[in-house]
Design an enzyme around this catalytic site. Structure first.
Site, PDB file in Angstrom:
ATOM      1  N   SER A 135       8.801   2.208  -1.005  1.00 23.00           N
ATOM      2  CA  SER A 135       8.981   1.031  -0.179  1.00 23.00           C
ATOM      3  C   SER A 135       8.613  -0.188  -1.008  1.00 23.00           C
ATOM      4  CB  SER A 135       8.267   1.152   0.962  1.00 23.00           C
ATOM      5  OG  SER A 135       8.033   0.168   1.648  1.00 23.00           O
ATOM      6  N   TYR A 148       0.928   3.764   5.876  1.00 21.99           N
ATOM      7  CA  TYR A 148       2.177   3.687   5.215  1.00 21.99           C
ATOM      8  C   TYR A 148       2.010   3.005   3.828  1.00 21.99           C
ATOM      9  CZ  TYR A 148       7.215   2.752   5.011  1.00 21.99           C
ATOM     10  OH  TYR A 148       8.441   2.639   4.341  1.00 21.99           O
TER      11      TYR A 148
END
Length: 247
Positions: A135, A148
């Site tokens: 990401s 995350y």
């Protein structure tokens, strides 16, 4: 068996399904794994693939899945570690259980699956490819998703480490780092004009990306067109990381 097999985790919908769709078009037979049994069966049926139910936070389930793949379908030529969760929360009150759950799915599950896939490829003499889903939050952080961010930074480094270990075997390991992509994870942003305006203000191309745009980059990294690329994270973010912003 002569067909090329690819396993895509989190393949029932969104980016995972788009990856499987792109790989199927490139001639792979795709095994779609997901915790959502009904959805993954429907997705696999649409692609003429194979459905498996697996909780990617559970190493035993991952191991059992790979045992079944080896026994029933043969060795993998490609693995796409796409399964992931976010679980937002205030870092000051963030539950340790939630933090561990995100790390287990996003990072530990990626490692366990990569290890099994790599062993399978080495034993079969396959010069395969592994693509991990990282990401932009491997590079930039959002305070409401601490686990995350930590997990995706870990995926970036795991990708580098595994690529070095597997290069002598001819196995390439890369990652893709999406920016703002139109999936269920963005549903809340899509429904909030102010939130969408903030996203667009830091996206030079001025739009969200599509799941298929991620799938196409994954398919490229798996293909021979990327035969001299390993250990890299390709950011598909509409130019976002090029901005010097702190918001």
């Amino acid at each position: 068996m002569t067909e090329k097999l690819a396993l895509v985790t989190g393949g029932a919908q969104g980016i995972g399904y788009a990856c499987a769709e792109a790989l199927t078009e490139d001639g792979f037979r795709c095994i779609l794994a997901d915790i959502q049994t009904d959805k993954v069966r429907e997705a696999a049926s649409r692609l003429g693939g194979i459905a498996m139910t697996c909780d990617m936070s559970d190493a035993d389930q991952i191991g059992a899945m790979f045992d079944t793949i080896a026994a029933d379908h043969g060795p993998l030529h490609a693995l796409v570690n796409n399964a992931g969760i976010a679980m937002p929360g205030d870092p000051l009150d963030y539950a340790l259980e939630d933090f561990r759950k995100v790390i287990d799915v996003n990072l530990v599950g990626t490692f366990v699956a990569s290890q099994r896939a790599a062993k399978m490829m080495v034993e079969a003499g396959i010069e395969g490819a592994i693509v991990n889903m990282s990401s932009i939050n491997a590079q930039v952080a959002i305070p409401a998703i601490p686990a995350y961010c930590a997990s995706k930074g870990g995926v970036m480094q795991l990708t580098k480490a595994m690529s070095l270990a597997l290069a002598p075997k001819g196995i390439r390991v890369n990652a893709v780092g999406p920016g703002s992509i139109d999936t269920d994870m963005m549903a809340g942003v899509n429904a909030n004009p102010e939130a969408m305006a903030r996203v667009m203000s830091r996206t030079p191309l001025g739009r969200v990306g599509s799941a298929r745009e991620i799938g196409d980059v994954v398919a490229f990294l798996v293909s021979k067109k990327a035969s001299y690329i390993t250990g890299e994270t390709i950011y598909v973010d509409g130019g976002r990381l090029g901005l010097n912003y702190t918001v």
